[in-house]
Design a protein around this motif. Structure first.
Motif, PDB file in Angstrom:
ATOM      1  N   LEU A  11       1.059  -1.031   0.143  1.00  0.00           N
ATOM      2  CA  LEU A  11       0.096  -0.042  -0.295  1.00  0.00           C
ATOM      3  C   LEU A  11       0.760   1.073  -0.129  1.00  0.00           C
ATOM      4  CD1 LEU A  11      -2.573  -1.081   2.619  1.00  0.00           C
ATOM      5  CD2 LEU A  11      -3.339  -0.594   0.295  1.00  0.00           C
ATOM      6  N   ILE A  12       2.154   1.205   0.875  1.00  0.00           N
ATOM      7  CA  ILE A  12       2.945   2.531   0.688  1.00  0.00           C
ATOM      8  C   ILE A  12       3.704   2.528  -0.849  1.00  0.00           C
ATOM      9  CG2 ILE A  12       5.260   3.185   2.098  1.00  0.00           C
ATOM     10  CD1 ILE A  12       3.995   1.798   4.872  1.00  0.00           C
ATOM     11  N   ARG A  13       3.712   1.643  -0.607  1.00  0.00           N
ATOM     12  CA  ARG A  13       4.484   1.846  -2.656  1.00  0.00           C
ATOM     13  C   ARG A  13       3.476   2.576  -3.527  1.00  0.00           C
ATOM     14  NH1 ARG A  13       5.826  -3.396  -1.118  1.00  0.00           N
ATOM     15  NH2 ARG A  13       7.920  -3.988  -0.476  1.00  0.00           N
ATOM     16  N   GLN A  14       2.491   2.152  -3.285  1.00  0.00           N
ATOM     17  CA  GLN A  14       1.012   3.117  -3.884  1.00  0.00           C
ATOM     18  C   GLN A  14       1.065   3.880  -3.560  1.00  0.00           C
ATOM     19  OE1 GLN A  14      -2.453   0.969  -3.981  1.00  0.00           O
ATOM     20  NE2 GLN A  14      -1.362  -1.274  -3.971  1.00  0.00           N
ATOM     21  N   ASP A  15       1.467   4.714  -2.431  1.00  0.00           N
ATOM     22  CA  ASP A  15       1.373   5.595  -2.315  1.00  0.00           C
ATOM     23  C   ASP A  15       1.791   6.389  -0.902  1.00  0.00           C
ATOM     24  OD1 ASP A  15       0.099   8.150  -1.270  1.00  0.00           O
ATOM     25  OD2 ASP A  15      -1.815   8.875  -2.568  1.00  0.00           O
ATOM     26  N   LYS A  16       2.676   7.059  -0.677  1.00  0.00           N
ATOM     27  CA  LYS A  16       3.667   6.738   0.483  1.00  0.00           C
ATOM     28  C   LYS A  16       2.234   7.652   1.669  1.00  0.00           C
ATOM     29  CE  LYS A  16       7.999   7.519  -1.707  1.00  0.00           C
ATOM     30  NZ  LYS A  16       8.538   6.352  -0.643  1.00  0.00           N
ATOM     31  N   ASN A  17       1.632   8.094   1.397  1.00  0.00           N
ATOM     32  CA  ASN A  17       0.688   8.908   2.084  1.00  0.00           C
ATOM     33  C   ASN A  17      -0.291   7.793   3.571  1.00  0.00           C
ATOM     34  OD1 ASN A  17       0.884  11.613   1.803  1.00  0.00           O
ATOM     35  ND2 ASN A  17      -0.165  11.408  -0.028  1.00  0.00           N
ATOM     36  N   TYR A  18       0.313   6.687   2.621  1.00  0.00           N
ATOM     37  CA  TYR A  18      -0.829   5.327   3.542  1.00  0.00           C
ATOM     38  C   TYR A  18       0.694   5.283   4.612  1.00  0.00           C
ATOM     39  CZ  TYR A  18      -4.178   3.604   0.230  1.00  0.00           C
ATOM     40  OH  TYR A  18      -5.305   3.919  -0.173  1.00  0.00           O
ATOM     41  N   LEU A  19       1.482   5.169   4.482  1.00  0.00           N
ATOM     42  CA  LEU A  19       2.951   4.891   6.110  1.00  0.00           C
ATOM     43  C   LEU A  19       1.604   5.637   7.131  1.00  0.00           C
ATOM     44  CD1 LEU A  19       4.263   4.039   7.323  1.00  0.00           C
ATOM     45  CD2 LEU A  19       6.207   6.012   6.532  1.00  0.00           C
ATOM     46  N   ASP A  20       1.145   7.138   7.013  1.00  0.00           N
ATOM     47  CA  ASP A  20       0.895   7.793   8.165  1.00  0.00           C
ATOM     48  C   ASP A  20      -0.992   7.141   8.448  1.00  0.00           C
ATOM     49  OD1 ASP A  20       3.097   9.372   8.372  1.00  0.00           O
ATOM     50  OD2 ASP A  20       1.328  11.131   7.209  1.00  0.00           O
ATOM     51  N   GLU A  21      -1.942   6.649   7.987  1.00  0.00           N
ATOM     52  CA  GLU A  21      -2.535   6.638   7.545  1.00  0.00           C
ATOM     53  C   GLU A  21      -2.614   4.635   8.673  1.00  0.00           C
ATOM     54  OE1 GLU A  21      -5.618   6.399   3.750  1.00  0.00           O
ATOM     55  OE2 GLU A  21      -4.349   7.989   3.048  1.00  0.00           O
ATOM     56  N   LEU A  22      -1.682   4.382   7.988  1.00  0.00           N
ATOM     57  CA  LEU A  22      -1.586   2.859   8.722  1.00  0.00           C
ATOM     58  C   LEU A  22      -1.628   2.514  10.428  1.00  0.00           C
ATOM     59  CD1 LEU A  22      -0.084   0.734   5.387  1.00  0.00           C
ATOM     60  CD2 LEU A  22      -2.446   0.513   6.535  1.00  0.00           C
ATOM     61  N   TRP A  23      -0.501   4.117  10.021  1.00  0.00           N
ATOM     62  CA  TRP A  23      -0.420   4.074  11.566  1.00  0.00           C
ATOM     63  C   TRP A  23      -0.997   4.752  12.238  1.00  0.00           C
ATOM     64  CZ3 TRP A  23      -0.117   7.901  15.048  1.00  0.00           C
ATOM     65  CH2 TRP A  23       0.763   7.545  16.037  1.00  0.00           C
ATOM     66  N   LEU A  24      -2.602   5.320  11.986  1.00  0.00           N
ATOM     67  CA  LEU A  24      -2.984   6.311  12.523  1.00  0.00           C
ATOM     68  C   LEU A  24      -4.227   4.975  13.018  1.00  0.00           C
ATOM     69  CD1 LEU A  24      -3.858   8.616  13.809  1.00  0.00           C
ATOM     70  CD2 LEU A  24      -5.473   9.062  12.256  1.00  0.00           C
ATOM     71  N   ASN A  25      -4.953   3.944  12.018  1.00  0.00           N
ATOM     72  CA  ASN A  25      -5.523   2.739  12.409  1.00  0.00           C
ATOM     73  C   ASN A  25      -4.663   2.454  13.552  1.00  0.00           C
ATOM     74  OD1 ASN A  25      -8.250   3.947  11.124  1.00  0.00           O
ATOM     75  ND2 ASN A  25      -6.765   3.716   8.850  1.00  0.00           N
ATOM     76  N   TYR A  26      -3.618   1.567  12.797  1.00  0.00           N
ATOM     77  CA  TYR A  26      -2.656   0.896  14.323  1.00  0.00           C
ATOM     78  C   TYR A  26      -3.135   1.848  15.576  1.00  0.00           C
ATOM     79  CZ  TYR A  26       1.498  -1.751  15.865  1.00  0.00           C
ATOM     80  OH  TYR A  26       1.844  -2.183  16.792  1.00  0.00           O
ATOM     81  N   TRP A  27      -2.386   2.747  15.386  1.00  0.00           N
ATOM     82  CA  TRP A  27      -2.405   2.587  17.282  1.00  0.00           C
ATOM     83  C   TRP A  27      -4.486   2.991  17.269  1.00  0.00           C
ATOM     84  CZ3 TRP A  27       1.913   3.563  19.964  1.00  0.00           C
ATOM     85  CH2 TRP A  27       1.266   4.380  21.199  1.00  0.00           C
ATOM     86  N   ALA A  28      -5.156   3.208  16.320  1.00  0.00           N
ATOM     87  CA  ALA A  28      -6.556   3.297  16.983  1.00  0.00           C
ATOM     88  C   ALA A  28      -6.829   2.356  17.515  1.00  0.00           C
ATOM     89  CB  ALA A  28      -6.851   4.199  16.221  1.00  0.00           C
ATOM     90  N   ASN A  29      -6.447   0.999  17.317  1.00  0.00           N
ATOM     91  CA  ASN A  29      -6.737  -0.222  17.271  1.00  0.00           C
ATOM     92  C   ASN A  29      -5.821  -1.092  18.665  1.00  0.00           C
ATOM     93  OD1 ASN A  29      -8.624  -1.338  15.804  1.00  0.00           O
ATOM     94  ND2 ASN A  29      -7.728  -0.266  14.267  1.00  0.00           N
ATOM     95  N   GLY A  30      -5.305  -0.172  18.788  1.00  0.00           N
ATOM     96  CA  GLY A  30      -4.311  -0.449  19.797  1.00  0.00           C
ATOM     97  C   GLY A  30      -3.094  -0.813  20.265  1.00  0.00           C
ATOM     98  N   GLY A  31      -2.155  -0.824  18.714  1.00  0.00           N
ATOM     99  CA  GLY A  31      -1.084  -1.197  18.538  1.00  0.00           C
ATOM    100  C   GLY A  31       0.061  -0.515  19.309  1.00  0.00           C
ATOM    101  N   SER A  32       1.590  -1.120  19.338  1.00  0.00           N
ATOM    102  CA  SER A  32       1.869  -0.637  20.611  1.00  0.00           C
ATOM    103  C   SER A  32       3.175  -0.045  19.884  1.00  0.00           C
ATOM    104  CB  SER A  32       2.434  -2.029  21.439  1.00  0.00           C
ATOM    105  OG  SER A  32       3.468  -3.200  20.459  1.00  0.00           O
TER     106      SER A  32
END
Length: 87
Positions: A11-32
């Motif tokens: 996903l990040i290779r397709q669009d670098k903006n996915y990095l921030d989106e993924l991390w935000l959702n990861y963190w919101a779901n309880g990621g450490s």
């Protein structure tokens, strides 16, 4: 089942903006993993347990389903996921 880190990197290779989106959702779901270490985590340079990988799967689902389910563009989703942009 495919390692979700590989899906996230695709996903990040397709669009670098996915990095921030993924991390935000990861963190919101309880990621450490903090935002600074997230990309390192995705490349497998740090250890993670099976539950952390499940959280990443949820984050990928959340990130990709926002635009798909609502019929809105990914750019619009990104606009609202950036810090300080919520109405």
């Amino acid at each position: 089942m495919e390692d979700p880190r590989l899906t996230a990197l695709d996903l990040i290779r397709q669009d670098k903006n996915y990095l921030d989106e993924l991390w935000l959702n990861y963190w919101a779901n309880g990621g450490s993993v903090g935002s600074a270490e997230f990309e390192v985590y995705l490349h497998g340079l740090t250890q993670c347990d099976s539950f952390d990988l499940q959280i990443l799967r949820w984050a990928i689902d959340d990130t990709t389903s926002l635009a798909r389910d609502d019929g809105i563009s990914r750019e619009t989703v990104y606009q609202y996921l950036r810090p300080g942009t919520l109405p």
